[in-house]
Structure formats: structure tokens, C-alpha cells
Scaffold this motif. Sequence first.
Motif, PDB file in Angstrom:
ATOM      1  N   VAL A  65     -46.612 -18.876   7.903  1.00 34.77           N
ATOM      2  CA  VAL A  65     -46.315 -19.967   8.843  1.00 34.77           C
ATOM      3  C   VAL A  65     -46.192 -19.379  10.249  1.00 34.77           C
ATOM      4  CG1 VAL A  65     -44.615 -21.745   9.441  1.00 34.77           C
ATOM      5  CG2 VAL A  65     -45.055 -21.212   7.044  1.00 34.77           C
ATOM      6  N   PRO A  66     -46.869 -19.973  11.242  1.00 36.23           N
ATOM      7  CA  PRO A  66     -46.660 -19.508  12.627  1.00 36.23           C
ATOM      8  C   PRO A  66     -45.197 -19.701  13.020  1.00 36.23           C
ATOM      9  CG  PRO A  66     -48.586 -20.955  12.484  1.00 36.23           C
ATOM     10  CD  PRO A  66     -47.869 -21.050  11.171  1.00 36.23           C
ATOM     11  N   ILE A  67     -44.650 -18.757  13.784  1.00 33.92           N
ATOM     12  CA  ILE A  67     -43.234 -18.820  14.167  1.00 33.92           C
ATOM     13  C   ILE A  67     -42.903 -20.158  14.822  1.00 33.92           C
ATOM     14  CG2 ILE A  67     -41.519 -17.867  15.783  1.00 33.92           C
ATOM     15  CD1 ILE A  67     -42.699 -15.090  15.202  1.00 33.92           C
ATOM     16  N   ALA A  68     -43.765 -20.632  15.705  1.00 33.31           N
ATOM     17  CA  ALA A  68     -43.497 -21.871  16.438  1.00 33.31           C
ATOM     18  C   ALA A  68     -43.492 -23.096  15.520  1.00 33.31           C
ATOM     19  CB  ALA A  68     -44.532 -22.060  17.544  1.00 33.31           C
ATOM     20  N   SER A  69     -44.143 -22.986  14.336  1.00 33.74           N
ATOM     21  CA  SER A  69     -44.223 -24.144  13.417  1.00 33.74           C
ATOM     22  C   SER A  69     -43.076 -24.200  12.437  1.00 33.74           C
ATOM     23  CB  SER A  69     -45.546 -24.093  12.630  1.00 33.74           C
ATOM     24  OG  SER A  69     -46.639 -24.067  13.513  1.00 33.74           O
ATOM     25  N   ALA A  70     -42.322 -23.111  12.300  1.00 39.45           N
ATOM     26  CA  ALA A  70     -41.232 -23.070  11.312  1.00 39.45           C
ATOM     27  C   ALA A  70     -40.073 -23.937  11.795  1.00 39.45           C
ATOM     28  CB  ALA A  70     -40.770 -21.641  11.111  1.00 39.45           C
ATOM     29  N   ARG A  71     -39.643 -24.856  10.941  1.00 36.79           N
ATOM     30  CA  ARG A  71     -38.567 -25.774  11.302  1.00 36.79           C
ATOM     31  C   ARG A  71     -37.198 -25.132  11.077  1.00 36.79           C
ATOM     32  NH1 ARG A  71     -41.712 -28.585   7.946  1.00 36.79           N
ATOM     33  NH2 ARG A  71     -40.066 -28.691   6.364  1.00 36.79           N
ATOM     34  N   ASP A  72     -36.184 -25.617  11.811  1.00 39.98           N
ATOM     35  CA  ASP A  72     -34.817 -25.125  11.657  1.00 39.98           C
ATOM     36  C   ASP A  72     -34.347 -25.385  10.228  1.00 39.98           C
ATOM     37  OD1 ASP A  72     -32.331 -24.131  12.233  1.00 39.98           O
ATOM     38  OD2 ASP A  72     -31.565 -26.001  13.072  1.00 39.98           O
ATOM     39  N   GLY A  81     -37.571 -15.489   5.429  1.00 35.61           N
ATOM     40  CA  GLY A  81     -36.160 -15.826   5.547  1.00 35.61           C
ATOM     41  C   GLY A  81     -35.983 -17.244   6.049  1.00 35.61           C
ATOM     42  N   GLU A  82     -34.711 -17.620   6.238  1.00 38.47           N
ATOM     43  CA  GLU A  82     -34.427 -18.970   6.740  1.00 38.47           C
ATOM     44  C   GLU A  82     -34.468 -18.970   8.250  1.00 38.47           C
ATOM     45  OE1 GLU A  82     -30.714 -22.120   6.986  1.00 38.47           O
ATOM     46  OE2 GLU A  82     -30.771 -20.727   5.285  1.00 38.47           O
ATOM     47  N   MET A  83     -35.315 -19.828   8.800  1.00 42.21           N
ATOM     48  CA  MET A  83     -35.445 -19.913  10.252  1.00 42.21           C
ATOM     49  C   MET A  83     -34.296 -20.733  10.820  1.00 42.21           C
ATOM     50  SD  MET A  83     -37.306 -18.835  12.735  1.00 42.21           S
ATOM     51  CE  MET A  83     -38.964 -18.456  12.139  1.00 42.21           C
ATOM     52  N   ARG A  84     -33.637 -20.168  11.835  1.00 41.79           N
ATOM     53  CA  ARG A  84     -32.552 -20.885  12.495  1.00 41.79           C
ATOM     54  C   ARG A  84     -32.877 -21.034  13.962  1.00 41.79           C
ATOM     55  NH1 ARG A  84     -26.905 -18.313  10.131  1.00 41.79           N
ATOM     56  NH2 ARG A  84     -27.377 -18.542   7.899  1.00 41.79           N
ATOM     57  N   GLY A  85     -32.679 -22.247  14.485  1.00 38.16           N
ATOM     58  CA  GLY A  85     -32.859 -22.468  15.921  1.00 38.16           C
ATOM     59  C   GLY A  85     -31.525 -22.348  16.613  1.00 38.16           C
ATOM     60  N   GLY A  86     -31.503 -22.471  17.928  1.00 39.29           N
ATOM     61  CA  GLY A  86     -30.237 -22.397  18.634  1.00 39.29           C
ATOM     62  C   GLY A  86     -30.427 -22.031  20.085  1.00 39.29           C
ATOM     63  N   PHE A  87     -29.267 -21.848  20.763  1.00 33.92           N
ATOM     64  CA  PHE A  87     -29.290 -21.576  22.200  1.00 33.92           C
ATOM     65  C   PHE A  87     -30.055 -20.291  22.514  1.00 33.92           C
ATOM     66  CE2 PHE A  87     -27.353 -19.748  26.043  1.00 33.92           C
ATOM     67  CZ  PHE A  87     -27.551 -20.801  26.919  1.00 33.92           C
ATOM     68  N   TRP A  88     -29.952 -19.292  21.610  1.00 33.50           N
ATOM     69  CA  TRP A  88     -30.579 -17.996  21.863  1.00 33.50           C
ATOM     70  C   TRP A  88     -31.997 -17.925  21.286  1.00 33.50           C
ATOM     71  CZ3 TRP A  88     -27.945 -15.658  25.422  1.00 33.50           C
ATOM     72  CH2 TRP A  88     -26.557 -15.815  25.486  1.00 33.50           C
ATOM     73  N   ARG A  93     -35.140 -18.777  18.290  1.00 33.95           N
ATOM     74  CA  ARG A  93     -35.307 -18.701  16.836  1.00 33.95           C
ATOM     75  C   ARG A  93     -34.809 -17.353  16.310  1.00 33.95           C
ATOM     76  NH1 ARG A  93     -39.016 -22.599  15.182  1.00 33.95           N
ATOM     77  NH2 ARG A  93     -40.012 -23.667  16.915  1.00 33.95           N
ATOM     78  N   GLN A  94     -34.164 -17.401  15.158  1.00 32.67           N
ATOM     79  CA  GLN A  94     -33.723 -16.144  14.554  1.00 32.67           C
ATOM     80  C   GLN A  94     -33.626 -16.264  13.035  1.00 32.67           C
ATOM     81  OE1 GLN A  94     -29.717 -14.781  15.324  1.00 32.67           O
ATOM     82  NE2 GLN A  94     -28.989 -16.835  15.863  1.00 32.67           N
TER      83      GLN A  94
END
Length: 698
Positions: free
Chosen positions: A41-48, A107-114, A116-117
Motif C-alpha cells: 500500500v502506498p504510504i499516502a493511501s494507508a488509512r489511520d 504495522g498499524e498506520m497512525r495519523g496525527g499532529f506529527w 503518519r507513524q
Amino acid sequence: MPAPRALAPAIQKALHKLGLRRDIDLALHLPLRYEDETRIVPIASARDGQLAQIEATVTASEVQLRPRRQLVVQVQDASGDCTLRFFSFYPSQQKTLAVGARLRIRGEMRGGFWGRQMLHPVFRAAGGELPTALTPVYPTAAGLPQPLLRRLVASALTRVDLPETLVPELAPPHAYFSSQNSLQRLMCLRDALTFLHRPTPDVALAALEDHSHPAWQRLKAEELLAQQLSQFQARRERSRLRAPVLALVQDGASLTARLQAGLPFALTAAQVRVVREIGADLARAQPMHRLLQGDVGSGKTVVAALAATRAIDAGWQCALMAPTEILAAQHFAKLLGWLEPLLAAEGRSVAWLVGGQRKKERTAALARVASGEAALVVGTHAVIQEQVAFDRLALAIVDEQHRFGVLQRLALRQKLAAHGMEPHMLMMSATPIPRTLAMSYYADLDVSVIDELPPGRTPVVTKLIADSRKDEVIARIAAQVAEGRQVYWVCPLIEESEALDLSNATAVHAELSEALPGVAVGLLHSRMPSAEKKAVMALFTEGHLGVLVSTTVIEVGVDVPNASLMVIEHAERFGLSQLHQLRGRVGRGATASACVLLYATNDSGRVGETAKERLRAMAETSDGFEIARRDLEIRGPGEFLGARQSGDALLRFADLATDTHLLDWARATAPKMLEHHPELAAQHLERWLGGKSDYLKA
């Protein structure tokens, strides 16, 4: 891939811990869940919140010391970038995560202020073909990594022989295997197992996770059939054994007739029916194997006493075994009061056998048992010890049978081996067993149910009260004691525990003693010496103690009609059936009684959902069967079965709440299979149970 026996001892040990000894065991070791490593999956396409697999290049990697030591790695693909964080890591991992490395990361993609991680993702060097099937994740043990377990399972699947045991006339209808409203043909076992170990990525994950897929349905049908076959086979094998024939003595001078005539109460219609059912079994030459169940206070002890007199009238002995000394003592006192005067006239007696007896007392009891003078023997597990030799044991009664292990029940049965016979077995339970559980795990038993309470039992009002209102509860206790009533206060722990912040009996005893000046407060827990426990219980029974602070040792068997209030502290920590048993200690007299479920809340003032369900069920109903049904829904069958499961493994795949249609089919099919296809039945049992079905004879 080598067969399991060629593996290193440490691996062998880990496999045996999981019960994986044969190829078929590995083939039936099904995944807990699956990971989709079939696509990138492209990084930009991975959902939170999505579990995603990406391929990216490391652009930065450093160990940061604040706010805590961690390895922070920046990775980038053509669509964007992502931060990987590791709070525990090894130098070898740092080397793999060096700048410039091209990695495949999951792994599990997490979004946030900082941005994607991913926290602690799985990673390896990029490249190589993507898998064509979902990756299984198996239940495992220490020393047995997933990649090795996957290889062992795959290897076992290629070797294992999986002959079809479900011939067409035995197979369930296609309707049992419906999926999304379309009927599915019954999958063959090999196809079902192959699919479940390596499902294709186009399959709906929900159907795999909720076990509704036809492959899962095939496995559940197989498992339930194996369980039913083992139960029916155990029943059939027992029917070939011989037991003493205990015919009813039609004589007004018989012990049975004299006991019934001397009882200060009349039997309920349910008790009369159950006595008749047990009597019919005892009159046969095949050993009885019956479960007597009835709600708290339904009068099982008098039914057991009438069964005992039936054996004694026929010139044989009876043994009654209870799991705790307190419960055994309750039975002993009651049976002694009913039977001792009647037996004394015949020169016979009731013997008492427990672990902590004085040597002289024990020696005398053993001599009376061996000579046959002791017509009835009451005690704990001490009854089945090797040095206990019965003269003529015909009936063994086991109270709260789920608390005894399979081997203990087998030992009791072997006490008649010298006569070449088996004793009749009557097992009692005050935990009503839901219908589906009785159909499944107790199919080898005949079941008698006492489904009405004796007249005069007062309903118990149940109140849910947060522990922040404990002062109000203590004030209620003071009022009850002032009126001449007695109170139980039950705690879940004896001593302080660092793991659980629970009140303990010793601290509560001190607290209540201080809060209730002039009230005698007793303390009872399982670590007290036997004589001390007996003394405390006697003081409470005789009314010398106003309050008894106790652990759950008073759960069953304690009968104090003057006790009208039960307080259960940290009620959210108890199981439903245990709460129901404890509540049954009050309401045994004519006075209105109450049970207070004192529950602890978390910081937000709430209690967990599962605990809330249990407490709500207790407040809504006093029907033991309804409570048992809800308990089964909440916790599954393990609690009901107790030590029986040491010989009869719990269902791994089937769910009694949702698979009753398959259970009905298995119950109907098992006797036909044993009768018309015995060789297929033997193959089926060997595949699923190996040698474990032997334990069902207990």
C-alpha cells in the motif's frame, strides 16, 4: 521439512505444551487471525488505524533519549513519508534500519499532529515475490516462533492422511453451510483445512474471523461430531459394565420408608420425580451415571439421603464426597441427624473421613468402613485415598462434582473393583447447566432436575451499590444485627495483592469490628486451620456471631436460616454462578432477605461492560437456569465444566451460542455412526481426540 519427532528437544517441548504431537494435531491447529501481506500500500493511501504493508527507503535513523529512549526511523516512498518508532530494539535492528535501506514494513498506520507513524512495525529487506495467500498467525508457545510453526503446519498438511468419515447419508444438509444467503456444498476436510491455513486474499475477512465461512463450518461440524461420538461411546461402554442391583425394599420397616416418615417436611413434586428416576437406575444391573442438578436450596441433600438408604436397605454401603470440609461437614451433620438414630438400631453407623483427622479417630473410621459397619461414609477427597477399603460400596455420591478432577472420580469408582463391578454414580451440582451445555458436555450422563424450591423460601432482594456508599451498607448491617439477624460479608482475597487492589478479608474484619462496637464479628478463610474454621462456623450457626466476614469458602452448603443479609464486596470480580451461589446462603428462613452487590468503579466512575452484564443479570433474575444461560453467553463453557475438562478438552472451534444447529445434527448423527459405521466412528475419534476419550469414563 522434518517431521515433529526429528526436531530439537526445546521445540518438541513447546509443541507438546500446545498439544501438538501428531501430524493431525498440527493440521487441526488453526490460525487465531491472518495478516494480509499479499499487497503493498502506498504510504499516502494507508488509512489511520489500518494494518498496512508498505515498501519504503530509510531517510533518517537515530536513537532519541527524550521523552524516553527510542529508535526513530524516517522512511519514504513515492507517495509520502512515515515515522517508525521502537521503544525496545537491538543493535542488529539498527543495522537493518540504516539510512538508504529499502524495506518492506508492516504495522498499524497512525495519523496525527506529527504526521503518519507506525509503532513497533514488523520489517525486513524489500524484494522477493509477494505471498499469494493471507499469512496465518497461530497460537504459539515460548520458543516456537511463528515462521517455524507455519512451516511445521504446512509440512504436516502434506503428510497427514485425511480420509473422509462423513459418508453422504451422515453429512449435514447444505443449509448448515449457508454463506451470505447462498447454500454452499459441504467442503471436504482437506479442502477446508488447506483453505483455513492459507486463505486467498479475496475472501471476506469477516467470514474468517466470525467462523461463518463454510470451511469453518465443516471443522465445527467435525469437532462436535467427535465430541458426541465420545460421549455416546462412553455411555454405550458403561452399559456393558455391571453394578449391584439395588431393588426397592417394599416394607414399612425399611430405612427408606422410616427416613421419609420421619422427615419434618414433605417432599416437593420435583423431588419425588427425581427420587423415582434415581430409583429406576439403581434397580438396574448397569451402573447409574446420573447428574442431579437443582438451584440453590432446592433440596438435593434429602434426595441424596434417600438414594443412600436405598443402597443400605439392599445390604450395601454408600459414600458421599464433597470438595470442601465445610460442605462435607454440613452434609454430615444433616445426614447424621436423619440417619444415625435409624442405623443405630441395626448396629450400623455414619462414618466421617477428612484429611485433618486425628490418627485414632481416622483409624477407627477406616475399620468401620472396611468391616461394613459404616453404612454411609461422608467426607472430602480423603474418601478415595488408597488406604480406604470399603466392604461393599454400591453407590458413590459426588457433590459439586465440577470441583473434582477426572482421576479423583475414577478412583472412587475403583473402590468396588474387587467385586468385579462398578458402583452407581450420582453427581450433584447446585449450578444449573444450560440446555446446550448439557447436550454437549454431559451427553454421556442422564440428567435429573429439581426445578422447584420447597415452600417457605423467601425471595432475596438484590441491590447493586457502588463501594463509595459502603458506610450506608454498614449502617444497614447494624440495623439488621440489632433486630437479631445475622449477616455475611464476602471478600475475594485473603491478603493484600499488589496485582489487584482488592479489599481482603482480614482488613474488612478489622474495619467492621471497629465500625460495629458491641457486635461479634467472625473471620473465615481457606488458610485457617480446619479446627479453627469449624469453630468459627459453629459460632455463626449457633447465633453467637452477628457478622461473618469470609472468603468464598461459604459459597455452597452453608445453611443458617437466621442470616438475612449477604454483602459481596468487589462483586464485579466474581462469576455469575458464584454470585448466585453466594446469594443462596440467605433467604433460607422466613425473614425477608437481601443481597448487596458492592462494586468498585474505575477512575471515571464506571464499571467494565462484562462486569456490568453480570451484575445486571443478578439484579434482574433469581432463576438459576436463566443466570446459568447468561453466564454461558458471557464466559463460555469452561467455568461450568470445572475439572471435568482435564479429561474432555473444551470445544476449540464450535460455539454453543451460535452452533446449536450443528450440535443438534451431531447428537442425531453420533449414535447412527456408531451403529452403522463403527470403523468410520473410530477413525473420527482417533483424529480428534486421540486417547483423551478414555477420561470420559469418569
